[in-house]
Design a protein around this motif. Structure first.
Motif, PDB file in Angstrom:
ATOM      1  N   GLY A 128      10.773   5.674  -1.201  1.00 39.06           N
ATOM      2  CA  GLY A 128      11.737   5.016  -0.319  1.00 39.06           C
ATOM      3  C   GLY A 128      12.994   4.634  -1.073  1.00 39.06           C
ATOM      4  N   ALA A 129      12.778   4.088  -2.262  1.00 36.54           N
ATOM      5  CA  ALA A 129      13.923   3.667  -3.077  1.00 36.54           C
ATOM      6  C   ALA A 129      14.748   4.879  -3.481  1.00 36.54           C
ATOM      7  CB  ALA A 129      13.438   2.920  -4.312  1.00 36.54           C
TER       8      ALA A 129
ATOM      9  N   ASP B 135       5.176   9.097  -4.337  1.00 37.99           N
ATOM     10  CA  ASP B 135       5.167   7.904  -3.511  1.00 37.99           C
ATOM     11  C   ASP B 135       3.792   7.277  -3.430  1.00 37.99           C
ATOM     12  OD1 ASP B 135       6.645   6.093  -2.099  1.00 37.99           O
ATOM     13  OD2 ASP B 135       5.927   6.882  -0.184  1.00 37.99           O
ATOM     14  N   SER B 136       2.760   8.135  -3.399  1.00 38.30           N
ATOM     15  CA  SER B 136       1.419   7.578  -3.289  1.00 38.30           C
ATOM     16  C   SER B 136       1.001   6.890  -4.582  1.00 38.30           C
ATOM     17  CB  SER B 136       0.420   8.689  -2.928  1.00 38.30           C
ATOM     18  OG  SER B 136       0.473   9.701  -3.913  1.00 38.30           O
ATOM     19  N   ARG B 137       1.740   7.102  -5.639  1.00 42.84           N
ATOM     20  CA  ARG B 137       1.400   6.456  -6.915  1.00 42.84           C
ATOM     21  C   ARG B 137       2.361   5.322  -7.300  1.00 42.84           C
ATOM     22  NH1 ARG B 137      -0.493  11.116  -6.352  1.00 42.84           N
ATOM     23  NH2 ARG B 137      -2.408  11.788  -7.363  1.00 42.84           N
ATOM     24  N   THR B 138       3.637   5.465  -6.938  1.00 41.88           N
ATOM     25  CA  THR B 138       4.606   4.449  -7.352  1.00 41.88           C
ATOM     26  C   THR B 138       5.211   3.689  -6.185  1.00 41.88           C
ATOM     27  OG1 THR B 138       6.430   6.006  -7.202  1.00 41.88           O
ATOM     28  CG2 THR B 138       5.283   5.887  -9.311  1.00 41.88           C
ATOM     29  N   GLY B 139       5.099   4.238  -4.999  1.00 39.48           N
ATOM     30  CA  GLY B 139       5.752   3.591  -3.863  1.00 39.48           C
ATOM     31  C   GLY B 139       7.256   3.657  -3.983  1.00 39.48           C
TER      32      GLY B 139
ATOM     33  N   HIS C  64       4.971   3.557   5.016  1.00 44.66           N
ATOM     34  CA  HIS C  64       4.914   2.124   4.679  1.00 44.66           C
ATOM     35  C   HIS C  64       6.347   1.602   4.515  1.00 44.66           C
ATOM     36  CE1 HIS C  64       6.233   2.471   0.535  1.00 44.66           C
ATOM     37  NE2 HIS C  64       5.562   3.596   0.496  1.00 44.66           N
TER      38      HIS C  64
ATOM     39  N   ALA D 167       9.457   0.449   2.875  1.00 49.90           N
ATOM     40  CA  ALA D 167       9.991   0.781   1.554  1.00 49.90           C
ATOM     41  C   ALA D 167      10.126  -0.447   0.668  1.00 49.90           C
ATOM     42  CB  ALA D 167      11.337   1.464   1.707  1.00 49.90           C
ATOM     43  N   ASP D 168      10.424  -1.553   1.274  1.00 50.00           N
ATOM     44  CA  ASP D 168      10.655  -2.744   0.473  1.00 50.00           C
ATOM     45  C   ASP D 168       9.376  -3.419   0.052  1.00 50.00           C
ATOM     46  OD1 ASP D 168      13.430  -3.006   0.182  1.00 50.00           O
ATOM     47  OD2 ASP D 168      13.579  -3.301   2.277  1.00 50.00           O
TER      48      ASP D 168
ATOM     49  N   LYS E 130      16.710   6.084  -0.596  1.00 47.17           N
ATOM     50  CA  LYS E 130      17.883   5.235  -0.379  1.00 47.17           C
ATOM     51  C   LYS E 130      18.957   5.532  -1.420  1.00 47.17           C
ATOM     52  CE  LYS E 130      16.734   0.871   1.804  1.00 47.17           C
ATOM     53  NZ  LYS E 130      16.357  -0.506   1.487  1.00 47.17           N
TER      54      LYS E 130
ATOM     55  N   SER F 128       0.841  -1.197   0.000  1.00 46.01           N
ATOM     56  CA  SER F 128       0.000   0.000   0.000  1.00 46.01           C
ATOM     57  C   SER F 128       0.872   1.242   0.000  1.00 46.01           C
ATOM     58  CB  SER F 128      -0.907  -0.018   1.223  1.00 46.01           C
ATOM     59  OG  SER F 128      -0.112   0.029   2.381  1.00 46.01           O
ATOM     60  N   PHE F 129       0.726   2.054  -1.054  1.00 43.58           N
ATOM     61  CA  PHE F 129       1.505   3.287  -1.151  1.00 43.58           C
ATOM     62  C   PHE F 129       0.843   4.415  -0.378  1.00 43.58           C
ATOM     63  CE2 PHE F 129       2.337   1.744  -5.701  1.00 43.58           C
ATOM     64  CZ  PHE F 129       3.206   0.784  -5.225  1.00 43.58           C
ATOM     65  N   ALA F 130      -0.481   4.313  -0.259  1.00 50.28           N
ATOM     66  CA  ALA F 130      -1.237   5.446   0.245  1.00 50.28           C
ATOM     67  C   ALA F 130      -0.900   5.762   1.691  1.00 50.28           C
ATOM     68  CB  ALA F 130      -2.731   5.185   0.103  1.00 50.28           C
ATOM     69  N   GLN F 131      -0.673   4.686   2.497  1.00 49.98           N
ATOM     70  CA  GLN F 131      -0.406   4.932   3.909  1.00 49.98           C
ATOM     71  C   GLN F 131       0.981   5.503   4.090  1.00 49.98           C
ATOM     72  OE1 GLN F 131      -1.012   1.139   5.695  1.00 49.98           O
ATOM     73  NE2 GLN F 131      -3.118   1.035   4.919  1.00 49.98           N
TER      74      GLN F 131
END
Lengths: 335, 460
Positions: free
Chosen positions: B18-19, B11-15, A106, A108-109, B22, A100-103
């Motif tokens: 975080g990457a 981030d809310s679209r691709t996640g 989250h 990262a991995d 890093k 889940s990206f929205a929260q």
């Protein structure tokens, strides 16, 4: 024994590494008939692939038959795979949590790596291997299916590779082709006949076969003139160089660069004799003895053209003494 | 604030934030030898950019035309459209010559940077586990880059490129058993081949090989980043960590600086230093040749090998199993690359060292490897220089034949001498007891990691 041990280790790891409960339904295949059918389909696909090869080679490459055979081969493989997917391998229904990206905050991995993090590469490898091996659970005729798959791969692979032959013609006699035969006139680059009087001793001229494509590898000649008393031609070539005029293929027998250098020493007592030199790798050919190599990486002598003089112009008195261009398997066979 | 919003949006679209976060803290160990790989990569970018421009003007056609362009000495000459368009883009297209020369220089620098990068990898043992796969990827890129360069300068259909293709065809024909057929397949017939061959060469040069090299480069970078960079021994540097400059901000700027510096040098060369003036060579015909023909530097070792090889074929009956060009044109490069491909395995085999290595050796730390590598590179260099014997003859008057015999002796004796000398030299250096960590010039400035960066302490 080792395999069982590996299964055990991996099984234990799987068992205790799962932090979340994952819903998983799994049903092993029941029928061996599906396996047999899959194998039959794959073998049939191999035959269809080989049929493509045969049609390509013999049936005048009929477009409809070619398309049909390869399509049948591909369709049979498709049918085999679909059948195997639904009847041969374990039927599973697995639940995977979505990242889940929205929260905010989250992981990262993503959760996917969650359960295997912290294990060594060795353990992760075990697990991946186990997942792969589990995919064949309940499949009984593995050898048969493996053989059928390999056969289909060979059949389809052959069908995929064979069209490469369309790239170029078969070798045949094309490397031995030459425009030179008895009676062919020598012409200069502008198409005018080569006159004997224009050639002084020590001179060098590029000539071509009259009417032939100048870019043809065997067409171009290096024509040179030496003093007749210098000549050391073998007996069977004694009359090949009228008035000291010699003609050789201009293409080096090493790596087929054009031989563009002629060395004609003025003081032959002190210097090496007259020779044709290739500027690419400096193969050097003695013109006096009929083009024998005296230096450099070339192995075969330079092909010589027997000449005669007609009305003050040069004419070939026969074919070249050898094959023009770089060496290959059949270059030394008598043409 | 805007940055934060941007990252939240992404981030809310691709996640991927975080990457990215890093990646921004990805650490690059500092050492000047690490820059050659980057120079190669940036040269490749310049090659793609300039090549795209050139492809807009170049016409890969063997149809014949009579030249009536700006360059008077060629007026009235018959030539292929390929050569004519290359001459036109040098004289009549504004900035065309600059871009063409930058492209040519960039190819030479690309190969040079890869070669030095390869030597760095080899002599510091950076090819060891876990990076052996990446080493093979890199070697494969080198092979492709050499072929790509050859295809590129062969396209222009000037005299030198034609002579190069004649040799290439001769080498193809020399491959045992299949050579004759292979030659007619690739060339569409007997040399000089058909229009088909030219279309193939163009496609290979502008699409197939660039895409392959680009893809392998992406894999190469991914496989570099995954286990992180290697580093030399030094203070606080262990197998389990990486010490150096993080990507953001310093390294990104530094590397971007290197890109612009590379580009600057290439454009300086392309603008000021003439390279491959094809209008001087004239168009190619199979019956034309010129003395003093030299390929681009990265093929110099092959022309050297072809010239150095004593004259013999392997003939059985009247069947020519192995024609002469095979030795220098296929076997020699095959053996050199074979050695490079096999070396990680050979070293594992003979040392029994299967451990993971993230710390680099200095060349002296492994005298045997350094000595063997030096010997092999010396062999290649000696063969390379033998390819320039004709130029040395013109310049210095040393008879060509004598030079050739000298080089034949040299390519055997020099690597042996270099092997023993290097080995002894390495052992002496190593045994002087200089501790790598103490001798390393690494200086580290410690800095509290999040000082002035955490929320709320923003001075603004």
């Amino acid at each position: 024994m080792k395999t069982i041990w590996r299964y055990l280790v991996a099984g234990v790891l799987l068992r205790f590494s799962k932090k979340r409960t994952v819903h998983r339904e799994r049903e092993l295949p029941a029928s061996t008939r599906a396996e047999t059918w899959t194998a039959i389909l794959l073998f049939a696909a191999a035959l269809a692939g080989l049929a493509f090869v045969a049609i390509y080679a013999f049936a005048d490459a009929n477009t409809q038959l070619l398309g049909l055979s390869i399509a049948v081969s591909l369709a049979l493989i498709a049918a085999a795979l679909i059948l195997a997917a639904s009847q041969v391998v374990p039927q599973e229904n697995l639940e995977e949590p979505r990242p889940s990206f929205a929260q905010p905050n989250h992981d990262a991995d993503g959760p996917k790596n969650h359960d295997i993090r912290g294990f060594s590469a060795h353990q992760q490898g075990e697990e991946a291997a186990l997942v792969v091996r589990e995919g064949a659970d309940g499949v009984t005729r593995r050898r048969l299916l493996g053989a059928a798959g390999a056969a289909a791969g060979v059949g389809l692979g052959a069908a995929a590779l064979v069209p490469l032959a369309s790239l170029g013609p078969a070798v045949g006699d094309r490397y031995a082709e030459s425009p030179w035969k008895d009676g062919v006139r020598l012409v200069e680059e502008n198409g005018m006949a080569v006159k004997v009087d224009d050639l002084e001793v020590g001179s060098f001229l590029t000539a071509f076969a009259e009417g032939a494509d100048k870019e043809g590898l065997a067409s171009s000649l290096a024509v040179v003139r030496v003093r007749t008393e210098e000549l050391e031609l073998p007996e069977d070539r004694a009359d090949w160089a009228p008035e000291g005029i010699l003609a050789f293929s201009k293409i080096c027998t090493h790596a087929q660069c054009a031989i563009s250098l002629f060395r004609y020493p003025l003081f032959s007592e002190r210097s090496p004799g007259p020779a044709l030199v290739c500027p690419c790798h400096y193969s050097t050919f003695n013109v006096l003895d009929g083009g024998q190599r005296i230096f450099g990486p070339a192995v075969r002598p330079l092909p010589q053209l027997p000449l005669r003089i007609e009305n003050g112009t040069l004419v070939a008195a026969g074919p070249l003494s050898g094959e023009v261009g770089a060496s290959w398997g059949r270059v030394r066979e008598e043409g | 604030m805007t940055t934060r919003r941007l990252f939240r949006f992404l981030d809310s679209r691709t996640g991927g934030a975080g990457a990215i976060g890093k990646a921004l803290r990805y650490v690059f160990p500092d050492h000047w030898t690490f820059l050659f790989g980057e120079i190669a990569m940036y040269s490749f970018l310049i090659l793609v950019a300039t090549g795209t421009y050139l492809a807009l003007f170049f016409e890969p056609s063997t149809a014949h035309v009579i030249y009536h362009g700006t360059y008077a000495p060629l007026h009235g000459q018959e030539m292929t459209r390929a050569y004519a368009s290359a001459v036109n883009l040098s004289f009549d297209v504004q900035a065309g010559l600059l871009i063409r020369q930058v492209h040519h220089w960039a190819a030479d620098v690309f190969l040079a940077a890869i070669t030095i990068h390869l030597m760095r990898i080899f002599f510091t043992g950076a090819f060891r586990k876990p990076r052996d796969i990446n080493y093979y990827v890199g070697l494969t890129m080198l092979v492709l880059a050499v072929l790509e360069g050859y295809a590129g300068y062969s396209l222009l259909d000037d005299l030198l490129s034609g002579m190069g293709l004649a040799i290439g065809n001769g080498v193809a024909l020399s491959i045992p058993v299949i050579g004759g057929q292979l030659g007619t397949l690739i060339w569409g017939g007997r040399f000089p081949g058909t229009q088909d061959f030219f279309s193939r060469l163009f496609f290979v040069h502008v699409f197939l090989f660039p895409v392959l090299i680009g893809t392998l480069m992406a894999v190469h970078l991914a496989l570099v980043a995954r286990p992180h960079h290697t580093q030399f021994r030094g203070r606080r540097r262990r197998e389990g960590n990486v010490v150096g400059t993080p990507l953001w901000p310093a390294y990104a700027l530094r590397s971007l600086g290197l890109f612009f510096a590379t580009a600057a040098v290439l454009f300086l060369l392309g603008g000021l230093v003439q390279i491959n003036p094809i209008w001087q060579w004239g168009p190619y015909e199979p019956y034309l040749g010129t003395n003093g023909a030299q390929p681009d530097w990265y093929l110099g070792w092959l022309i050297g090998a072809l010239r150095l090889m004593p004259h013999f074929d392997v003939v059985i009956g009247n069947y020519t199993l192995i024609p002469n060009p095979f030795w220098g044109g296929v076997l020699f490069p095959g053996a050199v690359f074979g050695f490079l491909y096999l070396w990680p395995w050979i070293e594992r085999r003979f040392t029994g060292d299967r451990a993971v290595h993230n710390l680099l050796d200095r060349p002296r730390d492994n005298p045997t490897r350094t000595a063997i590598g030096s010997a092999v590179f010396t062999l290649v260099a000696a063969v390379f220089f033998s390819g320039s014997a004709d130029r040395a003859f013109v310049q210095f008057g040393v008879p060509y034949e004598d030079q050739l015999w000298g080089y034949r002796a040299l390519v055997i004796l020099l690597p042996i001498a270099v092997f023993f000398l290097t080995r002894r030299f390495c052992i002496r250096l190593r045994d002087r007891g200089a501790h790598p960590a103490r001798e390393s010039g690494a200086r580290l400035v410690e800095r509290p990691r999040f000082k002035g960066r955490s929320r709320g302490t923003d001075p603004a």
